[in-house]
Motif scaffolding. Structure first.
Motif, PDB file in Angstrom:
ATOM      1  N   ILE A  37       0.064  15.281  -6.548  1.00  0.00           N
ATOM      2  CA  ILE A  37       0.015  13.830  -6.457  1.00  0.00           C
ATOM      3  C   ILE A  37       0.865  13.269  -7.594  1.00  0.00           C
ATOM      4  CG2 ILE A  37      -1.477  11.800  -6.632  1.00  0.00           C
ATOM      5  CD1 ILE A  37      -3.726  13.502  -5.427  1.00  0.00           C
ATOM      6  N   THR A  38       1.881  12.496  -7.247  1.00  0.00           N
ATOM      7  CA  THR A  38       2.770  11.962  -8.276  1.00  0.00           C
ATOM      8  C   THR A  38       2.372  10.559  -8.729  1.00  0.00           C
ATOM      9  OG1 THR A  38       4.284  11.166  -6.561  1.00  0.00           O
ATOM     10  CG2 THR A  38       4.707  13.337  -7.475  1.00  0.00           C
ATOM     11  N   PHE A  39       1.621   9.849  -7.869  1.00  0.00           N
ATOM     12  CA  PHE A  39       1.096   8.538  -8.255  1.00  0.00           C
ATOM     13  C   PHE A  39      -0.126   8.245  -7.406  1.00  0.00           C
ATOM     14  CE2 PHE A  39       0.586   4.030  -7.261  1.00  0.00           C
ATOM     15  CZ  PHE A  39       0.418   3.503  -8.530  1.00  0.00           C
ATOM     16  N   ALA A  40      -1.129   7.599  -8.020  1.00  0.00           N
ATOM     17  CA  ALA A  40      -2.298   7.168  -7.256  1.00  0.00           C
ATOM     18  C   ALA A  40      -2.883   5.934  -7.900  1.00  0.00           C
ATOM     19  CB  ALA A  40      -3.346   8.268  -7.182  1.00  0.00           C
ATOM     20  N   ASN A  41      -3.156   4.922  -7.095  1.00  0.00           N
ATOM     21  CA  ASN A  41      -3.840   3.725  -7.561  1.00  0.00           C
ATOM     22  C   ASN A  41      -5.343   3.950  -7.409  1.00  0.00           C
ATOM     23  OD1 ASN A  41      -5.195   1.111  -7.484  1.00  0.00           O
ATOM     24  ND2 ASN A  41      -3.149   0.216  -7.476  1.00  0.00           N
ATOM     25  N   ALA A  42      -6.038   4.002  -8.530  1.00  0.00           N
ATOM     26  CA  ALA A  42      -7.467   4.348  -8.489  1.00  0.00           C
ATOM     27  C   ALA A  42      -8.296   3.305  -7.760  1.00  0.00           C
ATOM     28  CB  ALA A  42      -7.992   4.519  -9.921  1.00  0.00           C
ATOM     29  N   GLN A  43      -7.798   2.079  -7.669  1.00  0.00           N
ATOM     30  CA  GLN A  43      -8.584   1.028  -7.019  1.00  0.00           C
ATOM     31  C   GLN A  43      -8.399   0.998  -5.511  1.00  0.00           C
ATOM     32  OE1 GLN A  43     -10.860  -0.669  -8.771  1.00  0.00           O
ATOM     33  NE2 GLN A  43     -10.185   0.649 -10.445  1.00  0.00           N
ATOM     34  N   THR A  44      -7.162   1.184  -5.036  1.00  0.00           N
ATOM     35  CA  THR A  44      -6.892   1.049  -3.600  1.00  0.00           C
ATOM     36  C   THR A  44      -6.778   2.371  -2.876  1.00  0.00           C
ATOM     37  OG1 THR A  44      -4.477   1.079  -3.879  1.00  0.00           O
ATOM     38  CG2 THR A  44      -5.589  -1.057  -4.102  1.00  0.00           C
ATOM     39  N   GLY A  45      -6.571   3.463  -3.617  1.00  0.00           N
ATOM     40  CA  GLY A  45      -6.366   4.752  -2.973  1.00  0.00           C
ATOM     41  C   GLY A  45      -4.926   4.999  -2.575  1.00  0.00           C
ATOM     42  N   TYR A  46      -4.022   4.012  -2.762  1.00  0.00           N
ATOM     43  CA  TYR A  46      -2.618   4.211  -2.391  1.00  0.00           C
ATOM     44  C   TYR A  46      -2.042   5.346  -3.228  1.00  0.00           C
ATOM     45  CZ  TYR A  46       2.349   3.498  -1.657  1.00  0.00           C
ATOM     46  OH  TYR A  46       3.662   3.707  -1.358  1.00  0.00           O
ATOM     47  N   THR A  61       7.777  14.115   0.895  1.00  0.00           N
ATOM     48  CA  THR A  61       7.063  13.007   0.255  1.00  0.00           C
ATOM     49  C   THR A  61       6.229  12.266   1.285  1.00  0.00           C
ATOM     50  OG1 THR A  61       8.790  12.713  -1.401  1.00  0.00           O
ATOM     51  CG2 THR A  61       7.308  10.850  -1.027  1.00  0.00           C
ATOM     52  N   VAL A  62       4.937  12.042   0.968  1.00  0.00           N
ATOM     53  CA  VAL A  62       4.070  11.234   1.825  1.00  0.00           C
ATOM     54  C   VAL A  62       3.513  10.096   0.988  1.00  0.00           C
ATOM     55  CG1 VAL A  62       3.493  13.162   3.334  1.00  0.00           C
ATOM     56  CG2 VAL A  62       2.018  12.652   1.389  1.00  0.00           C
ATOM     57  N   VAL A  63       3.351   8.919   1.608  1.00  0.00           N
ATOM     58  CA  VAL A  63       2.838   7.746   0.905  1.00  0.00           C
ATOM     59  C   VAL A  63       1.773   7.087   1.765  1.00  0.00           C
ATOM     60  CG1 VAL A  63       5.001   7.331  -0.321  1.00  0.00           C
ATOM     61  CG2 VAL A  63       4.602   6.202   1.860  1.00  0.00           C
ATOM     62  N   GLY A  64       0.808   6.452   1.111  1.00  0.00           N
ATOM     63  CA  GLY A  64      -0.242   5.748   1.836  1.00  0.00           C
ATOM     64  C   GLY A  64      -1.606   6.024   1.241  1.00  0.00           C
ATOM     65  N   SER A  65      -2.661   5.674   1.957  1.00  0.00           N
ATOM     66  CA  SER A  65      -4.027   5.866   1.470  1.00  0.00           C
ATOM     67  C   SER A  65      -4.462   7.303   1.699  1.00  0.00           C
ATOM     68  CB  SER A  65      -4.994   4.917   2.184  1.00  0.00           C
ATOM     69  OG  SER A  65      -6.293   5.095   1.688  1.00  0.00           O
ATOM     70  N   LEU A  66      -4.534   8.065   0.619  1.00  0.00           N
ATOM     71  CA  LEU A  66      -5.008   9.452   0.676  1.00  0.00           C
ATOM     72  C   LEU A  66      -6.280   9.579  -0.149  1.00  0.00           C
ATOM     73  CD1 LEU A  66      -1.651  11.430   0.349  1.00  0.00           C
ATOM     74  CD2 LEU A  66      -3.072  11.187   2.374  1.00  0.00           C
ATOM     75  N   LEU A  67      -7.191   8.651   0.057  1.00  0.00           N
ATOM     76  CA  LEU A  67      -8.430   8.594  -0.707  1.00  0.00           C
ATOM     77  C   LEU A  67      -9.191   9.902  -0.615  1.00  0.00           C
ATOM     78  CD1 LEU A  67     -10.109   6.424  -2.273  1.00  0.00           C
ATOM     79  CD2 LEU A  67     -11.431   6.156  -0.184  1.00  0.00           C
ATOM     80  N   GLY A  68      -9.394  10.571  -1.750  1.00  0.00           N
ATOM     81  CA  GLY A  68     -10.188  11.785  -1.781  1.00  0.00           C
ATOM     82  C   GLY A  68      -9.407  13.065  -1.618  1.00  0.00           C
TER      83      GLY A  68
END
Length: 775
Positions: A37-46, A61-68
């Protein structure tokens, strides 16, 4: 786990593991293993991540909500392909499911990735060697068989089984919460708070989350409530919103809010009529969810109606009563000083220390040893420290039991060095327990005759109340601090209230700057700033300004000053001896941006340096970090907001990170708890209170205009023992010196202290001495 290999809670359609891509009704489907994981927004899961498709070639490269999602997992991603103008081809994720691997190689990699606490690469290899492709089924369905693996005993087997069950349960909770953008770490906290009842609580009582789960505020709970069907204008929602507004106010330092402010803020946040808010406020008072009290207005303003959260009202009433109880106690645990020959005592002290006290210092010594509650205040270089040392020396000479404390570990260490008597943090002194209760209180007071608390400007209402409750009747309490510094991070401004006009608490304010201190540019400029004059930034060897009007250039220059210039000229260690203090957290020269730059310069990624990515941050061994909430469950007596330390170990198998704090205490954090930590190469000035550093570097830019205030700059400068470097705009510096702040906090401690006369024999004696001195 379902029979087809998909984790329960995800969609159950399953194909074999690998990197196939196919088109379907929802668009493209990509199956791949999450590499990093190269970046993750802890609030939105993005999330921005790199995945291995199993077909060779470069990572995708994949982008989007990968919560968990965690590195090592095989994922079935649904979404669409796109092209980013800067980063190229990407897969944009709309939703995903976790697919358990089916091959020996995949299972070995999955178990060895650190996903399951207690299983590292070597143990994963042994488990897969023993069970083959049946390994995951055995862990899921027959965990007792794990003891068949060589050198894997029953205790470790139970730990692995528990970790597997918890991971699966947490994923179910995360699936449920994914639609409202709750982060992975918060889902973990929800599960650990409520266990198997998590989903039931979230569905039926979502507003409980804001009160009971750290990290979940009203806005997140409100989004969840809307998702589960709670009406916008429900009484439950409005009452929760009112409590949230009061909670936010305590976070801004207020103990209560006037009714007009409370209703206006609630209407703005809730977007409901004021009449509904007023109706729910009446209900909330009747339910004792908040306390309503008529209070006198500040500065000759008319009376007001204030609303408190219950703990803050109780603490304010209790603190005022506790101070009165101590000050008017009939017994005195240091009776010798009521009849001491002060000329002889001060002469003895002079012979002992080789230093003659100034008149103000002498008065402070008498006050502390004859009054049962007293305050000593003053700026840097005015002799507070030596006065405290003199008080402790005289008290010890009479056999008094002296207890020394300070709000932070650094301040306690400094107090120990100064007096030769061991000092501890207030939290450790009181032996705070899980839940925040203290082992010492009115029923079990401290074994002390004199209690001295340094850096008392940091004492918030709740902690001050716990402290005063623990002081035994007849003991003397001396609060020492600089009232011109920023008030406490927590609610209240206790030291200022104790020194307010008409306060019955006796005090001494030291104002004379001693000759040796006056040669310090740091001390001289601190007093200039406090008086509203610009600091002198030329011709000094311990106070500098590197001027630039551009905020991004100020950030780059700050890093260069810390990493290269200060070590080269002054020989100071950039991590141990230098602290960057910023007015704000966000912005080009805020703490967040500077921490990234300083970490890259001081603790860069290396193959031999362990690291753990959490959300948008990377923690590495050697990182300087700070705790951002009170956690009473950690350490001997809890770990508290503002505690700093250094990361000393990261264990991927046990999924833990180890920090050694400034108090030399070793604290372990589960990976799921890393939202309690932030990097501390740069911290806000508010978070630096109570600490001292050999050198501070202060970026001042016009982008932080609203936070540029005199007491903030004064506090930052007084954190330095040897050297201050300002970096930034002369205009920003001028604004910081001129701006006197945004007004007082809403507190009523001063009113409660003045509400009825109280006087002790010591107070009368003090007044007599003051009258004689004036004559």
């Amino acid at each position: 786990m379902s029979p087809d290999g998909v984790m329960i809670g995800r969609r159950t359609d399953c194909v074999s593991e690998g990197g196939r891509v196919r088109e379907g009704q929802t668009g493209a489907v990509l199956e791949a293993t999450l590499e990093r994981i190269t970046f993750a927004n802890a609030q939105t899961g993005y999330t921005v991540a790199r995945v291995e498709t199993g077909r060779g070639g470069d990572l995708v490269t994949v982008v989007g909500s990968l919560l968990g999602a965690q590195p090592g997992e095989t994922l079935r991603l649904r979404g669409r392909w796109g092209a980013h103008p800067q980063y190229g081809r990407q897969f944009q994720v709309e939703d995903y499911t976790t697919v358990l691997p089916a091959t020996v190689q995949g299972i070995r990699r999955y178990l060895g990735s650190g996903l399951v606490k207690g299983i590292g690469p070597r143990l994963a290899e042994r488990i897969v060697d023993h069970f083959g492709t049946d390994a995951l089924r055995v862990i899921e369905e027959e965990p007792g068989r794990l003891i068949e693996v060589p050198n894997l005993g029953p205790k470790r087997s139970r730990l692995i089984t528990a970790a597997w069950e918890e991971q699966r349960a947490i994923k179910e909770v995360m699936v449920f919460l994914q639609g409202v953008g709750v982060s992975t770490s918060l889902a973990v906290r929800i599960y650990r708070q409520y266990g198997d009842a998590s989903i039931g609580v979230v569905r039926a009582e979502p507003y409980r989350l804001a009160a009971e789960v750290w990290g979940i505020g009203f806005k997140t709970a409100d989004a969840i409530a809307a998702a589960v069907g709670i009406p916008h204008d429900s009484t439950e929602r409005v009452e929760a919103g009112l409590q949230f507004v009061l909670s936010e106010a305590t976070g801004q330092g207020h103990c209560f809010l006037p009714e007009t402010d409370l209703v206006a803020r609630a209407v703005e946040i809730l977007q409901v009529p004021a009449s509904l808010v007023g109706h729910c406020l009446v209900l909330l008072v009747a339910e004792q969810g908040v306390i309503r009290e008529e209070l006198p207005g500040a500065d000759e303003e008319p009376p007001t109606v204030g609303y408190y959260l219950v703990p803050f009202h109780r603490a304010e009433v209790s603190l005022a009563a506790g101070l009165r109880r101590l000050a008017t106690a009939d017994v005195d645990r240091m009776p010798a000083f009521a009849r001491v020959d002060w000329d002889a005592a001060l002469a003895w002290l002079h012979r002992r220390t080789g230093v003659e006290l100034a008149p103000g210092q002498q008065e402070a010594v008498r006050l502390a040893l004859t009054e049962k509650v007293a305050v000593l205040t003053g700026g840097p270089g005015c002799g507070k420290s030596f006065t405290v040392r003199s008080i402790v020396t005289l008290a010890a000479a009479k056999g008094a039991r002296v207890v020394l404390a300070a709000p932070t570990g650094r301040a306690a260490k400094r107090l120990t060095e100064l007096t030769g008597v061991e000092a501890v943090t207030v939290h450790r002194l009181l032996e705070l327990r899980p839940g925040g209760d203290a082992a010492f209180d009115t029923e079990r007071p401290l074994p002390a005759d004199l209690v001295v608390v340094d850096e008392s400007s940091m004492l918030d209402l709740l902690l001050a109340n716990k402290l005063v409750r623990a002081v035994p009747p007849g003991a003397h309490l001396l609060l020492v601090g600089d009232v011109d510094q920023l008030p406490s991070v927590g609610a209240g401004e206790v030291l200022r209230d104790l020194l307010a006009e008409g306060s019955p608490i006796p005090h001494v304010r030291l104002a004379q700057v001693f000759r040796q201190a006056s040669r310090s540019g740091v001390v001289t400029n601190a007093h200039r700033i406090n008086a509203g004059s610009p600091p002198q930034v030329r011709g000094l060897d311990d106070f500098f300004l590197f001027s630039t009007d551009d905020a991004e250039e100020a950030a780059r220059l700050t890093v260069d000053v810390v990493v290269r210039r200060i070590p080269a000229r002054f020989g100071l260690d950039p991590r141990r001896d230098v602290q960057v203090l910023t007015p704000v957290h966000r912005g080009p020269a805020g703490a967040a941006a500077l921490n990234e730059l300083l970490q890259e310069a001081l603790t860069p990624a290396r193959s031999d340096r362990a690291e753990k990515r959490f959300g948008g941050r990377v923690f590495r061994v050697g990182d300087k970090v700070s705790q951002i909430r009170n956690d009473y469950d950690k350490g001997a007596n809890g770990v508290f907001n503002g505690t700093q330390g250094v990361v000393t170990a990261i264990d991927g198998v046990e999924q833990s990170l180890t920090v050694v704090t400034d108090e030399d205490e070793t604290i372990d954090y589960d990976f799921a708890e890393l939202d309690e930590l932030v990097h501390a190469y740069a911290v806000t000035v508010h978070r630096s209170q109570g600490s001292e550093y050999p050198c501070v570097v202060i970026p001042l830019t016009t982008s932080a205009w609203m936070m540029l205030q005199r007491n903030l700059l004064y506090t930052a400068v007084t954190r330095a023992k040897q050297l201050v470097v300002l970096v930034g705009s002369s205009r920003a510096l001028t604004q910081a010196v001129r701006a006197t702040g945004s007004g007082r906090r809403h507190t009523s401690l001063a009113h409660r202290l003045r509400s009825r006369p109280w006087c002790s024999a010591g107070s009368a004696e003090s007044e007599r001495r003051r009258a004689e001195s004036a004559a």
